[in-house]
Every structure is written in C-alpha cells, then in structure tokens.
Design a protein around this motif. Structure first.
Motif, PDB file in Angstrom:
ATOM      1  N   VAL A  98     -15.987  -8.256   0.956  1.00 49.97           N
ATOM      2  CA  VAL A  98     -15.311  -7.082   1.525  1.00 49.97           C
ATOM      3  C   VAL A  98     -13.938  -7.465   2.059  1.00 49.97           C
ATOM      4  O   VAL A  98     -12.935  -6.776   1.808  1.00 49.97           O
ATOM      5  CB  VAL A  98     -16.181  -6.466   2.630  1.00 49.97           C
ATOM      6  N   LEU A  99     -13.870  -8.555   2.820  1.00 54.22           N
ATOM      7  CA  LEU A  99     -12.587  -8.993   3.375  1.00 54.22           C
ATOM      8  C   LEU A  99     -11.578  -9.304   2.271  1.00 54.22           C
ATOM      9  O   LEU A  99     -10.412  -8.891   2.338  1.00 54.22           O
ATOM     10  CB  LEU A  99     -12.800 -10.223   4.251  1.00 54.22           C
ATOM     11  N   GLY A 100     -12.011 -10.024   1.246  1.00 55.41           N
ATOM     12  CA  GLY A 100     -11.108 -10.361   0.152  1.00 55.41           C
ATOM     13  C   GLY A 100     -10.638  -9.143  -0.604  1.00 55.41           C
ATOM     14  O   GLY A 100      -9.452  -9.034  -0.969  1.00 55.41           O
ATOM     15  N   GLN A 101     -11.538  -8.194  -0.836  1.00 53.07           N
ATOM     16  CA  GLN A 101     -11.138  -7.003  -1.581  1.00 53.07           C
ATOM     17  C   GLN A 101     -10.132  -6.180  -0.798  1.00 53.07           C
ATOM     18  O   GLN A 101      -9.148  -5.688  -1.363  1.00 53.07           O
ATOM     19  CB  GLN A 101     -12.360  -6.148  -1.913  1.00 53.07           C
ATOM     20  N   VAL A 102     -10.340  -6.009   0.490  1.00 51.70           N
ATOM     21  CA  VAL A 102      -9.406  -5.223   1.301  1.00 51.70           C
ATOM     22  C   VAL A 102      -8.034  -5.893   1.333  1.00 51.70           C
ATOM     23  O   VAL A 102      -7.000  -5.230   1.165  1.00 51.70           O
ATOM     24  CB  VAL A 102      -9.958  -5.041   2.726  1.00 51.70           C
ATOM     25  N   LEU A 169      -8.044  -1.290  -5.670  1.00 50.23           N
ATOM     26  CA  LEU A 169      -6.592  -1.296  -5.862  1.00 50.23           C
ATOM     27  C   LEU A 169      -6.083   0.104  -6.165  1.00 50.23           C
ATOM     28  O   LEU A 169      -5.048   0.539  -5.626  1.00 50.23           O
ATOM     29  CB  LEU A 169      -6.235  -2.264  -6.994  1.00 50.23           C
ATOM     30  N   PHE A 170      -6.810   0.835  -7.000  1.00 52.41           N
ATOM     31  CA  PHE A 170      -6.397   2.202  -7.346  1.00 52.41           C
ATOM     32  C   PHE A 170      -6.411   3.117  -6.125  1.00 52.41           C
ATOM     33  O   PHE A 170      -5.456   3.873  -5.883  1.00 52.41           O
ATOM     34  CB  PHE A 170      -7.311   2.749  -8.442  1.00 52.41           C
ATOM     35  N   LEU A 171      -7.471   3.059  -5.347  1.00 54.88           N
ATOM     36  CA  LEU A 171      -7.566   3.914  -4.164  1.00 54.88           C
ATOM     37  C   LEU A 171      -6.445   3.626  -3.171  1.00 54.88           C
ATOM     38  O   LEU A 171      -5.807   4.542  -2.651  1.00 54.88           O
ATOM     39  CB  LEU A 171      -8.930   3.723  -3.493  1.00 54.88           C
ATOM     40  N   MET A 172      -6.194   2.352  -2.906  1.00 60.18           N
ATOM     41  CA  MET A 172      -5.158   1.986  -1.953  1.00 60.18           C
ATOM     42  C   MET A 172      -3.769   2.377  -2.467  1.00 60.18           C
ATOM     43  O   MET A 172      -2.927   2.889  -1.706  1.00 60.18           O
ATOM     44  CB  MET A 172      -5.208   0.489  -1.670  1.00 60.18           C
ATOM     45  N   LYS A 173      -3.504   2.172  -3.734  1.00 60.01           N
ATOM     46  CA  LYS A 173      -2.190   2.502  -4.284  1.00 60.01           C
ATOM     47  C   LYS A 173      -1.918   3.999  -4.224  1.00 60.01           C
ATOM     48  O   LYS A 173      -0.845   4.437  -3.796  1.00 60.01           O
ATOM     49  CB  LYS A 173      -2.100   2.016  -5.736  1.00 60.01           C
ATOM     50  N   GLN A 174      -2.895   4.793  -4.634  1.00 57.35           N
ATOM     51  CA  GLN A 174      -2.717   6.236  -4.616  1.00 57.35           C
ATOM     52  C   GLN A 174      -2.553   6.766  -3.197  1.00 57.35           C
ATOM     53  O   GLN A 174      -1.759   7.661  -2.948  1.00 57.35           O
ATOM     54  CB  GLN A 174      -3.896   6.914  -5.305  1.00 57.35           C
ATOM     55  N   PHE A 175      -3.301   6.209  -2.265  1.00 58.48           N
ATOM     56  CA  PHE A 175      -3.195   6.662  -0.874  1.00 58.48           C
ATOM     57  C   PHE A 175      -1.825   6.306  -0.305  1.00 58.48           C
ATOM     58  O   PHE A 175      -1.217   7.109   0.408  1.00 58.48           O
ATOM     59  CB  PHE A 175      -4.301   6.019  -0.033  1.00 58.48           C
ATOM     60  N   MET A 176      -1.338   5.105  -0.600  1.00 53.15           N
ATOM     61  CA  MET A 176      -0.018   4.701  -0.095  1.00 53.15           C
ATOM     62  C   MET A 176       1.085   5.566  -0.687  1.00 53.15           C
ATOM     63  O   MET A 176       2.059   5.912   0.003  1.00 53.15           O
ATOM     64  CB  MET A 176       0.239   3.232  -0.426  1.00 53.15           C
ATOM     65  N   ALA A 210      -8.103   4.898   4.052  1.00 52.86           N
ATOM     66  CA  ALA A 210      -8.266   4.314   2.723  1.00 52.86           C
ATOM     67  C   ALA A 210      -8.990   2.986   2.793  1.00 52.86           C
ATOM     68  O   ALA A 210      -9.935   2.739   2.037  1.00 52.86           O
ATOM     69  CB  ALA A 210      -6.902   4.149   2.054  1.00 52.86           C
ATOM     70  N   TRP A 211      -8.553   2.077   3.694  1.00 56.08           N
ATOM     71  CA  TRP A 211      -9.228   0.780   3.701  1.00 56.08           C
ATOM     72  C   TRP A 211     -10.593   0.846   4.366  1.00 56.08           C
ATOM     73  O   TRP A 211     -11.456   0.016   4.086  1.00 56.08           O
ATOM     74  CB  TRP A 211      -8.355  -0.333   4.290  1.00 56.08           C
ATOM     75  N   ILE A 216     -16.395   0.490   2.930  1.00 57.15           N
ATOM     76  CA  ILE A 216     -17.715   1.095   2.731  1.00 57.15           C
ATOM     77  C   ILE A 216     -18.177   0.940   1.285  1.00 57.15           C
ATOM     78  O   ILE A 216     -19.308   0.518   1.011  1.00 57.15           O
ATOM     79  CB  ILE A 216     -17.667   2.581   3.127  1.00 57.15           C
ATOM     80  N   LEU A 217     -17.295   1.269   0.337  1.00 49.87           N
ATOM     81  CA  LEU A 217     -17.663   1.162  -1.074  1.00 49.87           C
ATOM     82  C   LEU A 217     -17.948  -0.283  -1.461  1.00 49.87           C
ATOM     83  O   LEU A 217     -18.894  -0.569  -2.206  1.00 49.87           O
ATOM     84  CB  LEU A 217     -16.546   1.729  -1.938  1.00 49.87           C
ATOM     85  N   SER A 218     -17.136  -1.197  -0.957  1.00 51.54           N
ATOM     86  CA  SER A 218     -17.347  -2.613  -1.264  1.00 51.54           C
ATOM     87  C   SER A 218     -18.639  -3.117  -0.640  1.00 51.54           C
ATOM     88  O   SER A 218     -19.381  -3.893  -1.248  1.00 51.54           O
ATOM     89  CB  SER A 218     -16.155  -3.436  -0.767  1.00 51.54           C
TER      90      SER A 218
END
Length: 291
Positions: A98-102, A169-176, A210-211, A216-218
């Motif tokens: 989770v930490l690495g993915q975020v 990556l997609f979720l974070m990019k779109q939210f930003m 977003a994060w 949660i998803l991760s």
C-alpha cells in the motif's frame, strides 16, 4: 391559461411522484437481491451444523452458535506453521504494498498530470489501455519478470507489482488534473517552493480523497492475495491462504467452520469500504476519462 398551466404543473408533479415511487421500488428490489448473499453468508456463519443442511435453506438462525469460529483456531493449530506467522506475512505484504503504491502512483501522476514533455500523451494512452488487462491476463508476463529479478517465492513478488499498479496511477492522475490547479503550483514556485515541497505540502493534501481511495483499493487487493502463483513456501504464505485451505478441505464436519471462514474473508474489504465510501465516490466522480 393560468388554470391550464396549474393543471399541467400538477400533472407533472404527480408524474414525478409516481416515477419516484417506481424508482424507489426498483432500487429496493435490486438492493435486496444484492444483499441476499451477504445475509445468507452471515446467517450460515452462526448456524449449528444441523441447520446448515436444512432444505430449503433459511436466512435466519434458530440457535446461533460461536462454535464455528472456535473451530477455525482449532484447525489452524493443526498446521505446522503458526497462525501468527500468516498474520505477520499478510501485514508486511499489505503495509509495504500500500505504501509503495501510494508513493509511486502519486509521484508519477503528478508529473503526467502537470508537466508536458515528449511522449506524455502516449504514456497517458498506454496507462488507459493497460486498464483493460486484469491480473489473470498479465500473470504469465509478471511471473517471467519476477523470475528474472530472482524474487519468486519472496514477499517482493507481491509487493512490487502492487507498487506498479496502473489503476492507482490512473486515479491519481485524473484527480490531480481535475482538482489541482496549475495557478496554485505556479504561485508556490514564485514564492520559492521546490517541487518536492509543492508535492508534499500542496498537492498531496489537496488529493486526500484520491490517495485515501487508493489505500482502500490497494488494501483490499493485497490483504486478499494468497500469493499462490509466486510464493510456494508455507511459512511465507498469507492469512487468506490459510483460511482458504480450510474451505478447500471442506467436509460435512467442517461445513460450519467453512461458513465462518467465508464471513471472515469478506469482513475487511466490507468494513474498509463502509468507513470510507464518501472518499471513494468523490474520487470516482472526479476521475472520469477526458480527452
């Protein structure tokens, strides 16, 4: 004319009320149909053995018991690997994954969302394209990569793919792109703030929904990962693997234990979603694909 408008308004109001009632009834029917498996799972977890084989099956428990849950610990004690070891493995894999993915998803998303460089549009399209392929499709290429890195049969074989998840990556990019305005970043740069300071003190607080959703998803994905494809030694396996073994070895005598295990496996994802559903809905609403 006024009378006709009043009648038309009343007719429209009546139609809207009727439509609302119909929609409510339909939603209630669909909600009940979706909740039925959950109710059945919860009821079976507390049923004594004689009630589990009643036909037709019931959605209520006449004589609730906790013996099914007590039987889980008894079965786990029969394993030569201590239960605590399974729990530690799950916690380590989940925490680092989770930490690495975020971290990696947020840093990469910040560059893709707010910087223009040669090939950025192509990278964005590749990220969207990668969402079409689930883990089953990419399992063989992933295994080959893990084998070449010589990390098969280690926890890294589960942690590294999680860190490189394209969904995060997609979720974070779109939210930003939607919520972080370039003028704010430019103002911070004018004030002398560096990119890392801008990222951690401005961008990440603004992207909290977003994060949190990504966490949660991760968590749901990693906590339920049994590592069957990449981890072979039992002492490196996770808690869901141990619980799933109880269900796979299901006999009539262990039917109650298997029902309790089925409930335990769905509790963590369900609880995490309930506690943070507002953040998930906000993120999904702000992460639509746009050209």
């Amino acid at each position: 004319m006024k009378v006709m408008k009043s009648i038309a308004h009343q007719s429209s109001y009546a139609r809207s009320n009727f439509g609302g009632i119909v929609n409510l009834l339909l939603l209630g029917i669909f909600a009940a149909a979706m909740a039925l498996p959950m109710v059945f799972t919860v009821a079976n977890a507390f049923k004594p053995l004689e009630e589990l084989f009643i036909f037709p099956p019931t959605l209520y428990v006449k004589n609730p018991t906790l013996n099914n849950f007590a039987g889980i610990s008894s079965v786990l004690r029969e394993s030569w690997v201590p239960t605590g070891r399974f729990i530690i493995n799950s916690v380590v894999i989940t925490a680092f994954g989770v930490l690495g993915q975020v971290i990696f998803a947020s840093l990469a998303a910040y560059v893709l969302a707010k910087e223009v460089f040669p090939g950025s549009k192509l990278l964005n399209k590749l990220i969207v394209l990668s969402l079409m392929f689930n883990g089953t499709v990419t399992s063989i290429p992933t295994y080959i990569i893990m084998a070449n890195l010589k990390i098969v049969n280690t926890h890294l074989a589960l942690i590294l793919p999680a860190c490189a998840s394209s969904l995060g990556l997609f979720l974070m990019k779109q939210f930003m792109e939607q919520m972080v305005h370039t003028t704010i970043l430019e103002a911070a740069r004018v004030d002398g703030a560096g990119e890392l300071r801008i990222f951690f003190q401005i961008v990440m607080p603004m992207c909290k929904p977003a994060w949190l959703t990504l966490i949660i998803l991760s968590f749901q994905s990693l906590w339920g990962n049994m590592g069957g494809l990449y981890i072979y030694d039992d002492e490196l396996k996770t808690l869901p693997y141990a619980l799933q073994n109880i269900m796979s070895g299901n006999t009539i005598a262990r039917s109650g234990v298997s029902s309790a295990v089925a409930l335990l496996l769905i509790i963590p994802p369900l609880v995490t979603f309930i506690l943070s559903q507002s953040n998930i809905l906000e993120t999904m609403g702000s992460s639509g694909i746009k050209e």
